[in-house]
Design an enzyme around this catalytic site. Structure first.
Site, PDB file in Angstrom:
ATOM      1  N   SER A  64       0.835  -1.248  -0.098  1.00 20.31           N
ATOM      2  CA  SER A  64      -0.050   0.202   0.149  1.00 20.31           C
ATOM      3  C   SER A  64       0.837   1.195   0.029  1.00 20.31           C
ATOM      4  O   SER A  64       0.359   2.428  -0.486  1.00 20.31           O
ATOM      5  CB  SER A  64      -0.855   0.063   1.080  1.00 20.31           C
ATOM      6  N   ASP A  82       2.774 -19.379 -11.412  1.00 22.91           N
ATOM      7  CA  ASP A  82       2.102 -20.394 -11.200  1.00 22.91           C
ATOM      8  C   ASP A  82       3.304 -21.826 -10.585  1.00 22.91           C
ATOM      9  O   ASP A  82       4.526 -21.318 -10.827  1.00 22.91           O
ATOM     10  CB  ASP A  82       1.207 -21.018 -12.137  1.00 22.91           C
TER      11      ASP A  82
END
Length: 144
Positions: A64, A82
């Site tokens: 953030s 992945d």
């Protein structure tokens, strides 16, 4: 508990750790010093390669505070790794675009990741009527 094999490709970054009770996201750090001018793009190495468990993927997002602290945005907005990206040299990177001149030091926390199970197999079934009333508008507010 799932175990994830990790190979550190930099000895200059802190080891990854979970922050129990605060978040299930894990911070990733810049593995080298990077200087960017406004408008420049760079793949920032994160100094790690991992073998994720079968059926899982990692989602990588900015922290953030990343834009506030460094003036960079992640160009793919959400990176997905992945379990097939698991070689010794398959280092994770943060694709950064600078909106102002900036310097990112080794070990600065610039992004975070979380592990998700792959989406289950789905099938689309075409229909002329969904059976619901229109909400109108856009998104969760229903307003335009």
């Amino acid at each position: 508990m799932e175990k994830i094999q990790i190979k550190y490709l930099s000895s200059q970054i802190d080891k990854l750790r979970c922050i129990d009770g605060k978040s299930d996201w894990i911070d990733l750090r810049a593995a080298e010093r990077v200087e960017l001018k406004a408008g420049e793009f760079r793949l920032i190495p994160l100094g790690v390669a991992m073998q994720l468990p079968k059926g899982y993927e990692a989602h990588i997002l900015p922290r953030s505070s990343t834009f506030k602290n460094f003036g960079i945005i992640q160009t793919n907005h959400c990176g997905v790794v992945d379990e097939s990206y698991c070689g010794n040299g398959d280092q994770w990177f943060f694709p950064a675009y600078a909106l102002r001149d900036t310097v990112i030091e080794v070990n600065d926390r610039i992004c975070q990741f979380r592990i998700f199970e792959h989406q289950p197999a789905i099938e689309f079934e075409e229909t002329e009527d969904l059976g619901n009333e229109d909400r109108g508008g856009i998104g969760s507010t229903g307003k335009q």
